[in-house]
Design an enzyme around this catalytic site. Sequence first.
Site, PDB file in Angstrom:
ATOM      1  N   LYS A 128      62.831  19.771  62.860  1.00 28.73           N
ATOM      2  CA  LYS A 128      61.703  19.417  61.994  1.00 28.73           C
ATOM      3  C   LYS A 128      61.262  20.603  61.160  1.00 28.73           C
ATOM      4  O   LYS A 128      61.049  20.493  59.945  1.00 28.73           O
ATOM      5  CB  LYS A 128      60.525  18.907  62.820  1.00 28.73           C
ATOM      6  CG  LYS A 128      59.463  18.223  61.972  1.00 28.73           C
ATOM      7  CD  LYS A 128      58.082  18.360  62.549  1.00 28.73           C
ATOM      8  CE  LYS A 128      57.428  19.639  62.052  1.00 28.73           C
ATOM      9  NZ  LYS A 128      55.988  19.730  62.381  1.00 28.73           N
ATOM     10  N   ASP A 146      57.578  14.034  62.070  1.00 32.65           N
ATOM     11  CA  ASP A 146      56.826  14.456  63.244  1.00 32.65           C
ATOM     12  C   ASP A 146      56.264  13.216  63.926  1.00 32.65           C
ATOM     13  O   ASP A 146      56.554  12.080  63.545  1.00 32.65           O
ATOM     14  CB  ASP A 146      55.718  15.445  62.859  1.00 32.65           C
ATOM     15  CG  ASP A 146      54.736  14.855  61.852  1.00 32.65           C
ATOM     16  OD1 ASP A 146      54.764  13.620  61.620  1.00 32.65           O
ATOM     17  OD2 ASP A 146      53.935  15.625  61.302  1.00 32.65           O
TER      18      ASP A 146
END
Length: 224
Positions: A128, A146
């Site tokens: 991420k 997320d």
Amino acid sequence: MSDAVKNLSKAERVEFILQRLQSLYPDPPIPLHHKDAYTLLVAVLLSAQCTDERVNTVTPALFELADNPFDMAKVPVENIQAIIRPCGLSPQKSKAISVLSNMLVNEHNGQVPQDWGALERLPGVGHKTASVVMSQAFGVPAFAVDTHIHRLAQRWGLTNGKNVVQTEKDLKRLFPQESWNALHLQIIYYGREFCSARGCDGTVCDICRTCYPNRKKPKIVLKP
């Protein structure tokens, strides 16, 4: 003959979401304050399990101490930790910042690499974080997912994935590549403003109600 409004098809949901988010956030700013790829990398690392707002209150003092890997590599870990403590997980994050700064100096001439593998080998940098840096610092198409984006994607019927990995694959398949970098930020801003965990349960906000006008019960979200 029923006059009930039908729920939108997936293709219709995708098109509506794109248009709605673009109208609300045509040029979404990066919420983490930074001046270059390195300071963005550090800020994103600090944002793990911490709000962007809190990170932005911490980074001015940190970057005054050192705003490049050459200087940061010379700062004792305990000095870094003392500044970033409000962000949480400060022992792990301070060590990661110190080690990755040394790696950037020793292995990449002090530059943040524009390479997925090299980024993800840095301590404290997962997929991420690498996705955010690649997209926002270098303009490489990426879709950082997320837990918040994962939640909204389920509410909007874009994925039934049980984890962020599957959700990222589904979103990349549904949305045009040229929209990914802005869309990541647009969904974050929309979630904060209209479709937060407490503010909407899948039946309240404009996008949820438009996509699923017949939804009567809260949408149960699979946690990653």
